[in-house]
Design a protein around this motif. Structure first.
Motif, PDB file in Angstrom:
ATOM      1  N   LEU A  44       3.021   5.618  -4.399  1.00  0.00           N
ATOM      2  CA  LEU A  44       2.917   5.649  -2.935  1.00  0.00           C
ATOM      3  C   LEU A  44       4.247   6.020  -2.289  1.00  0.00           C
ATOM      4  O   LEU A  44       4.295   6.763  -1.294  1.00  0.00           O
ATOM      5  N   VAL A  45       5.339   5.513  -2.836  1.00  0.00           N
ATOM      6  CA  VAL A  45       6.657   5.856  -2.307  1.00  0.00           C
ATOM      7  C   VAL A  45       6.924   7.344  -2.477  1.00  0.00           C
ATOM      8  O   VAL A  45       7.426   8.026  -1.561  1.00  0.00           O
ATOM      9  N   GLY A  63       3.046   0.833  -6.337  1.00  0.00           N
ATOM     10  CA  GLY A  63       3.956   1.163  -5.252  1.00  0.00           C
ATOM     11  C   GLY A  63       4.764   2.422  -5.493  1.00  0.00           C
ATOM     12  O   GLY A  63       5.044   3.183  -4.554  1.00  0.00           O
ATOM     13  N   SER A 105       3.474   1.928   6.804  1.00  0.00           N
ATOM     14  CA  SER A 105       2.015   1.832   6.734  1.00  0.00           C
ATOM     15  C   SER A 105       1.418   1.202   7.989  1.00  0.00           C
ATOM     16  O   SER A 105       0.220   1.369   8.268  1.00  0.00           O
ATOM     17  N   ALA A 112       4.742   9.345  -0.034  1.00  0.00           N
ATOM     18  CA  ALA A 112       5.245   9.221   1.336  1.00  0.00           C
ATOM     19  C   ALA A 112       6.524  10.032   1.519  1.00  0.00           C
ATOM     20  O   ALA A 112       6.737  10.657   2.565  1.00  0.00           O
ATOM     21  N   ALA A 140      10.921   6.132   3.019  1.00  0.00           N
ATOM     22  CA  ALA A 140      10.451   6.255   1.640  1.00  0.00           C
ATOM     23  C   ALA A 140      11.389   7.126   0.814  1.00  0.00           C
ATOM     24  O   ALA A 140      11.632   6.856  -0.371  1.00  0.00           O
ATOM     25  N   LEU A 199       7.093   2.262   3.783  1.00  0.00           N
ATOM     26  CA  LEU A 199       6.066   3.305   3.790  1.00  0.00           C
ATOM     27  C   LEU A 199       5.527   3.567   5.193  1.00  0.00           C
ATOM     28  O   LEU A 199       4.678   4.445   5.378  1.00  0.00           O
ATOM     29  N   GLU A 214       7.490  -2.748   0.734  1.00  0.00           N
ATOM     30  CA  GLU A 214       6.723  -1.502   0.658  1.00  0.00           C
ATOM     31  C   GLU A 214       5.977  -1.234   1.963  1.00  0.00           C
ATOM     32  O   GLU A 214       5.869  -0.085   2.397  1.00  0.00           O
ATOM     33  N   ARG A 215       5.492  -2.294   2.585  1.00  0.00           N
ATOM     34  CA  ARG A 215       4.746  -2.098   3.828  1.00  0.00           C
ATOM     35  C   ARG A 215       5.623  -1.473   4.919  1.00  0.00           C
ATOM     36  O   ARG A 215       5.190  -0.556   5.615  1.00  0.00           O
TER      37      ARG A 215
END
Length: 406
Positions: free
Chosen positions: A344-345, A341, A294, A348, A356, A292, A288-289
């Motif tokens: 957030l996906v 998650g 991030s 994004a 994403a 995304l 995910e990091r």
């Protein structure tokens, strides 16, 4: 009593029953109707017909069925008289004398109505279910004794066993009835099933082929993504390779191959499944990091996912001390990765983050596989195919992750 019977008749019968109880003492006997072993159905669910008896503090005896009905006798140890084995029938079996006994006994009656001897497989589901198993999973139940009154004792079939199941061979003589009892180390409401030999072997062969196919697909993509990550040095490819490798370990453990190859006890089997799930959850936070983005869009989110990926690994040593506690700890982090998650996906992707957007199909299937796995843990997804069904959706999700990274 049926409705409409006069009150005086009910009172007379109730009084007679009470006097009979005092005359017979404190012991209790339950009758079990015999289930036909020669039934043509490939599998019969025996669970509704089985009776459960606590071994501690009880003297338990079983007898062969008479006229299709078996008697199971139980007496409180402090009220039971001294047992004289010479007074018992030849085929009466004392399951427990109550002193120092632990666990529970499951008993049921079977009858072969045919003119030929038959063999059936008794398959005992050792996995617990219910909401407690979802939040506080415990090691599988262990069956350590199997006895028969009126026939040959069940024979363990280790080569035919599947993960979470114990298998015994039952031998039915022509025109004969018998009472079967299984001892488990603790209560857990296991499922008991009577299978035809050919049906069970065919089912397990097909299931093993499906499971092997899932593992082969994940292993192939894992090797591919590992090579891609080494050659291109793309962080997302390396993170996807980690997820695929950890996902392979999760399915390998859930399908029971760790326990079967290493002959693990239920305690160690739960630890291996928990450790594999912890590694997978840590890899999901890492994935995910990177997907995304991030690292350059939100430093705080990047730091949070990094620390979460480290924190979930603490569930591995915790599982060594408290297996159920470690499993709960890891599952809570996995739920956070799924439920936290996914939004957030989506956000994004709506902001135009290309990685994403590519991750959305796989994330949706991954969420569905998590729901199916939860239903299976509770007992709502089928006893024999639930793991394969959830594993199939899980494999499809990992495949889409690989396509997204490629």
């Amino acid at each position: 009593m049926r409705r409409g019977v006069r009150g005086s008749v009910r009172g007379t019968i109730a009084l007679a029953a009470m006097l009979l109880t005092f005359a017979l003492g404190s012991g209790a006997a339950e009758a079990l109707d015999a289930i036909a072993m020669d039934d043509s159905h490939p599998v019969i669910d025996l669970s509704p017909f089985a009776e459960t008896y606590e071994a501690a503090g009880q003297r338990l005896t079983i007898e062969p069925p008479s006229n299709g009905v078996a008697d199971i006798s139980s007496e409180a140890l402090e009220e039971a008289e001294a047992l004289d084995l010479s007074t018992l029938d030849d085929e009466t079996i004392v399951l427990s004398d109550g002193e120092g006994a632990t666990g529970v006994w499951y008993a049921f009656a079977l009858r072969n109505r045919g003119e030929e001897p038959i063999i059936r497989l008794l398959v005992a589901d050792r996995r617990a279910d219910g909401f407690a198993n979802l939040f506080w999973p415990r090691p599988h139940v262990t069956f350590d004794r199997a006895l028969t009154a009126g026939g040959e004792d069940p024979q363990p079939q280790a080569s035919r066993a599947k993960a979470g199941f114990s298998v015994y061979a039952l031998f039915g003589d022509p025109q004969n009835s018998m009472t079967v009892a299984l001892h488990a180390d603790r209560s857990g409401e296991p499922g008991l099933y009577l299978w035809h030999e050919a049906a069970w072997e065919g089912f397990t062969r097909r299931l093993a082929f499906i499971e092997g196919g899932m593992l082969a697909v994940i292993a192939a993509f894992s090797v591919y993504m590992t090579a891609l990550g080494i050659l291109t040095r793309v962080a997302a490819a390396r993170a996807t390779a980690m997820v695929l490798g950890a996902g392979f370990l999760v399915l390998f453990a859930e399908f029971g191959y760790f326990g079967g190859l290493l002959s693990l006890s239920p305690w160690w089997d739960l630890f291996c499944r928990t450790a594999a799930l912890a590694l997978f959850t840590a890899a999901i936070f890492t994935l995910e990091r990177f997907f995304l983005e991030s690292e350059r869009r939100s430093v705080e989110l990047a730091q949070a996912t990094r620390w979460l990926s480290y924190a979930v690994l603490a569930g591995i040593p915790l599982a060594l001390l408290i297996p159920s506690g470690g499993a709960l700890y890891v599952r809570l982090f996995l739920a956070a990765a799924l439920l936290g998650g996914a939004p957030l996906v989506v956000m994004a992707a709506l902001r135009g983050v290309r990685p994403a957007q590519l991750l959305i199909p796989g994330a949706a299937l991954f969420l569905i596989s998590g729901v199916l796995a939860a239903f299976h843990a509770i007992g709502w997804l089928g006893n024999f195919t639930g793991t394969a069904l959830a594993g199939g959706v899980f494999t499809a999700a990992l495949t889409l992750f690989a396509f997204a990274a490629a």
